[in-house]
Structures are given as C-alpha cells and as structure tokens.
Design an enzyme around this catalytic site. Structure first.
Site, PDB file in Angstrom:
ATOM      1  N   ASP A 209      14.398  -1.150   1.338  1.00 23.98           N
ATOM      2  CA  ASP A 209      15.124  -1.335   2.591  1.00 23.98           C
ATOM      3  C   ASP A 209      16.112  -2.500   2.423  1.00 23.98           C
ATOM      4  O   ASP A 209      17.245  -2.295   2.000  1.00 23.98           O
ATOM      5  CB  ASP A 209      14.102  -1.587   3.703  1.00 23.98           C
ATOM      6  CG  ASP A 209      14.715  -1.685   5.089  1.00 23.98           C
ATOM      7  OD1 ASP A 209      15.841  -1.211   5.274  1.00 23.98           O
ATOM      8  OD2 ASP A 209      14.058  -2.238   5.997  1.00 23.98           O
TER       9      ASP A 209
ATOM     10  N   LYS B  30       0.816  -1.194   0.000  1.00 25.02           N
ATOM     11  CA  LYS B  30       0.000   0.000   0.000  1.00 25.02           C
ATOM     12  C   LYS B  30       0.856   1.254   0.000  1.00 25.02           C
ATOM     13  O   LYS B  30       0.396   2.338  -0.347  1.00 25.02           O
ATOM     14  CB  LYS B  30      -0.879   0.035   1.261  1.00 25.02           C
ATOM     15  CG  LYS B  30      -1.836  -1.101   1.391  1.00 25.02           C
ATOM     16  CD  LYS B  30      -2.603  -0.940   2.753  1.00 25.02           C
ATOM     17  CE  LYS B  30      -3.315  -2.180   3.144  1.00 25.02           C
ATOM     18  NZ  LYS B  30      -3.877  -2.074   4.504  1.00 25.02           N
ATOM     19  N   GLY B  31       2.091   1.128   0.445  1.00 23.27           N
ATOM     20  CA  GLY B  31       2.919   2.284   0.760  1.00 23.27           C
ATOM     21  C   GLY B  31       3.105   3.309  -0.345  1.00 23.27           C
ATOM     22  O   GLY B  31       3.283   4.484  -0.083  1.00 23.27           O
TER      23      GLY B  31
ATOM     24  N   LYS C 277      16.779   3.450   1.205  1.00 22.58           N
ATOM     25  CA  LYS C 277      17.316   3.356   2.580  1.00 22.58           C
ATOM     26  C   LYS C 277      18.421   2.301   2.625  1.00 22.58           C
ATOM     27  O   LYS C 277      18.239   1.197   2.140  1.00 22.58           O
ATOM     28  CB  LYS C 277      16.183   2.990   3.539  1.00 22.58           C
ATOM     29  CG  LYS C 277      16.587   3.054   4.997  1.00 22.58           C
ATOM     30  CD  LYS C 277      15.386   3.034   5.916  1.00 22.58           C
ATOM     31  CE  LYS C 277      14.846   1.645   6.147  1.00 22.58           C
ATOM     32  NZ  LYS C 277      13.773   1.607   7.147  1.00 22.58           N
TER      33      LYS C 277
ATOM     34  N   GLU D 208       7.881   2.161  -6.078  1.00 23.24           N
ATOM     35  CA  GLU D 208       7.959   1.704  -4.684  1.00 23.24           C
ATOM     36  C   GLU D 208       8.001   2.906  -3.742  1.00 23.24           C
ATOM     37  O   GLU D 208       8.424   3.995  -4.143  1.00 23.24           O
ATOM     38  CB  GLU D 208       9.241   0.887  -4.482  1.00 23.24           C
ATOM     39  CG  GLU D 208       9.032  -0.615  -4.398  1.00 23.24           C
ATOM     40  CD  GLU D 208       8.382  -1.088  -3.098  1.00 23.24           C
ATOM     41  OE1 GLU D 208       7.598  -0.332  -2.472  1.00 23.24           O
ATOM     42  OE2 GLU D 208       8.639  -2.217  -2.705  1.00 23.24           O
ATOM     43  N   ASP D 209       7.595   2.708  -2.506  1.00 26.50           N
ATOM     44  CA  ASP D 209       7.725   3.760  -1.507  1.00 26.50           C
ATOM     45  C   ASP D 209       9.155   3.823  -0.964  1.00 26.50           C
ATOM     46  O   ASP D 209       9.779   4.868  -0.929  1.00 26.50           O
ATOM     47  CB  ASP D 209       6.713   3.552  -0.358  1.00 26.50           C
ATOM     48  CG  ASP D 209       6.742   2.148   0.239  1.00 26.50           C
ATOM     49  OD1 ASP D 209       7.478   1.271  -0.278  1.00 26.50           O
ATOM     50  OD2 ASP D 209       6.016   1.920   1.228  1.00 26.50           O
TER      51      ASP D 209
ATOM     52  N   ASP E 270       3.750   3.449   6.581  1.00 27.59           N
ATOM     53  CA  ASP E 270       3.033   3.165   7.826  1.00 27.59           C
ATOM     54  C   ASP E 270       3.887   2.438   8.856  1.00 27.59           C
ATOM     55  O   ASP E 270       4.916   1.845   8.534  1.00 27.59           O
ATOM     56  CB  ASP E 270       1.816   2.280   7.548  1.00 27.59           C
ATOM     57  CG  ASP E 270       2.217   0.836   7.294  1.00 27.59           C
ATOM     58  OD1 ASP E 270       3.099   0.612   6.433  1.00 27.59           O
ATOM     59  OD2 ASP E 270       1.692  -0.072   7.968  1.00 27.59           O
TER      60      ASP E 270
HETATM   61  P1  IMP Z   1      12.400  -4.584   1.831  1.00 24.22           P
HETATM   62  O1  IMP Z   1      12.016  -5.919   1.226  1.00 24.22           O
HETATM   63  O2  IMP Z   1      13.074  -4.768   3.159  1.00 24.22           O
HETATM   64  O3  IMP Z   1      13.226  -3.732   0.905  1.00 24.22           O
HETATM   65  O4  IMP Z   1      11.071  -3.883   2.230  1.00 24.22           O
HETATM   66  C1  IMP Z   1      10.403  -3.090   1.408  1.00 24.22           C
HETATM   67  C2  IMP Z   1       9.044  -2.715   1.968  1.00 24.22           C
HETATM   68  O5  IMP Z   1       9.006  -2.676   3.395  1.00 24.22           O
HETATM   69  C3  IMP Z   1       8.730  -1.319   1.527  1.00 24.22           C
HETATM   70  O6  IMP Z   1       8.065  -1.346   0.292  1.00 24.22           O
HETATM   71  C4  IMP Z   1       7.882  -0.785   2.645  1.00 24.22           C
HETATM   72  O7  IMP Z   1       6.523  -1.078   2.389  1.00 24.22           O
HETATM   73  C5  IMP Z   1       8.359  -1.522   3.872  1.00 24.22           C
HETATM   74  N1  IMP Z   1       9.337  -0.686   4.620  1.00 24.22           N
HETATM   75  C6  IMP Z   1      10.691  -0.774   4.610  1.00 24.22           C
HETATM   76  N2  IMP Z   1      11.252   0.160   5.387  1.00 24.22           N
HETATM   77  C7  IMP Z   1      10.217   0.899   5.872  1.00 24.22           C
HETATM   78  C8  IMP Z   1      10.154   2.074   6.709  1.00 24.22           C
HETATM   79  O8  IMP Z   1      11.162   2.642   7.158  1.00 24.22           O
HETATM   80  N3  IMP Z   1       8.895   2.535   6.981  1.00 24.22           N
HETATM   81  C9  IMP Z   1       7.756   1.952   6.493  1.00 24.22           C
HETATM   82  N4  IMP Z   1       7.789   0.882   5.687  1.00 24.22           N
HETATM   83  C10 IMP Z   1       9.002   0.361   5.391  1.00 24.22           C
HETATM   84 MG    MG Z   2       5.995  -1.361   0.136  1.00 21.64          MG
END
Ligand code: IMP
Ligand code: MG
Length: 184
Positions: free
Chosen positions: A112, A52-53, A140, A108-109, A168
């Site tokens: 991470d 949703k982000g 990030k 993407e939002d 969120d």
């Molecule tokens: P990844 O697989 O760890 O890169 O996660 C990606 C998803 O996790 C993002 O699309 C966000 O929806 C969520 N996410 C990662 N870091 C944050 C944060 O700092 N705040 C909120 N959502 C996050």
């Molecule tokens: Mg996301």
C-alpha cells in the site's frame, strides 16, 4: 458470479463489494508460480512470508511452484485496528532460517504505502542473502509514499480497502475465499 454481501456483525454494517473472485486469484497465482519457477531453477530459494496477511497466498503459491523452496515467516505490526497505515513498524516474529547466501523471495499480501516493504527489504538484507526479490498478491497504488520495486505481483488495484483471502479488517474477513472492497 459472486454477489455483494452485507455482513451484519458490525453495528455500522459494512458493505463488501466483490473485487477478485477465487477463480481469478487462482489463475493469476498459477501464472506467477510458473514465472517464479522458471526464474529460480537451480537456485537456493527461500520464501519469506509476511504474517499474517500473506499466509493463504503463500500456501497457494508454494503448492504451484515446480522448484524446491524453503519457507520462513516474518511478522511486523504496522496497522492497528483501522484502515490506514500507522507508519510505525515493529518486528514481532523473527526468521528461524539461515538465509546467508540464499535467494530470498519476500511474499507479501498487499503493498500500500510501501513503507512496510521498504523497511523489511532492508531488514532481510542485514542477514546477507545472495539476492532479495519481492512478490505481492496485490499492488495497490492509492497511498504509495515510498517507491519500492515489486518484482512479481498478481493484481493491480487502484484504491480501496480490501478484505478476504487472508486480508483482514481488524482481524475479520480473512476466511473469505474471494477478495472484496470493504465500504464502511
Ligand atoms: P504499507 O506499509 O502501507 O504498504 O502496508 C502494508 C501492509 O498493510 C500490508 O502487508 C497489509 O497487511 C496491510 N494493508 C494495506 N492495505 C490493506 C488493505 O487494503 N486491506 C488489508 N490490509 C491492508
Ligand atoms: Mg501484511
């Protein structure tokens, strides 16, 4: 100037520290939209927003583009109610557009660990688009586990859990117009 907020809806009283103001976000999205508009002139662009982000970011980005773009949405669930990645990724909403041969831009939002993005690039490629690129509001670095190419992004953030502007924590704070670091 945005003032730090203390939100009292949680027993632990998390603190919100300003990171990006809505003005800064707006400016970076405008810059990004002109780069994307230059790069995608005359192409068959499909934005795929990751729910949703990314819904607020995608809505603002789309309105700044000067090229035609179709829109679709995908949803994967990877995070539970906490602030760290569970590593488990499950598709919960599929594409409804035929993207065969199209120029896909994944929206993407925040990236991470990179695990979700790596998974969803591979997933989108199974539909045989002409090209796949990635655009993220925030890049990030703190927890990166998988190298992924983010072709376009608005802001580099080193660390911390961010909320606001669609992001969120346990479904809270998406409505905030600015982005904050959530300290629990
Ligand atoms: P990844 O697989 O760890 O890169 O996660 C990606 C998803 O996790 C993002 O699309 C966000 O929806 C969520 N996410 C990662 N870091 C944050 C944060 O700092 N705040 C909120 N959502 C996050
Ligand atoms: Mg996301």
């Amino acid at each position: 100037m945005i003032l730090p907020l203390v939100v009292d809806t949680y027993k632990s009283m998390p603190e919100l520290i300003p990171v990006l103001s809505k003005k800064e976000i707006e400016r970076s999205i405008n810059d990004l939209a002109s780069r994307i508009s230059d790069d995608y002139q005359g192409r068959d662009l499909v934005l795929i927003g990751i729910l949703k982000g990314a819904f607020i970011f995608m809505a603002d980005l789309l309105r700044q583009l000067s090229v035609a773009a179709k829109v679709d949405l995908l949803r994967f669930s990877s995070y539970g109610a906490g602030t760290s990645s569970s590593g488990r990724i499950r598709l919960t909403k599929n594409l409804e557009t035929d993207i065969n041969g199209s120029d896909v831009l994944i929206v993407e939002d925040i990236v991470d660990t990179g695990l979700t993005l790596a998974y969803l690039i591979d997933y989108v490629k199974t539909f045989h688009p002409g090209s796949v690129k990635v655009c993220s509001l925030i890049n990030k670095h703190e927890n990166r586990k998988q190298e992924v190419t983010i072709d376009y992004y608005c802001h580099d953030i080193e660390e911390g859990f961010l909320v606001g502007y669609g992001l969120d924590y346990d479904e809270h704070y998406r409505n905030l117009p600015d982005i904050y670091h959530l300290k629990i």
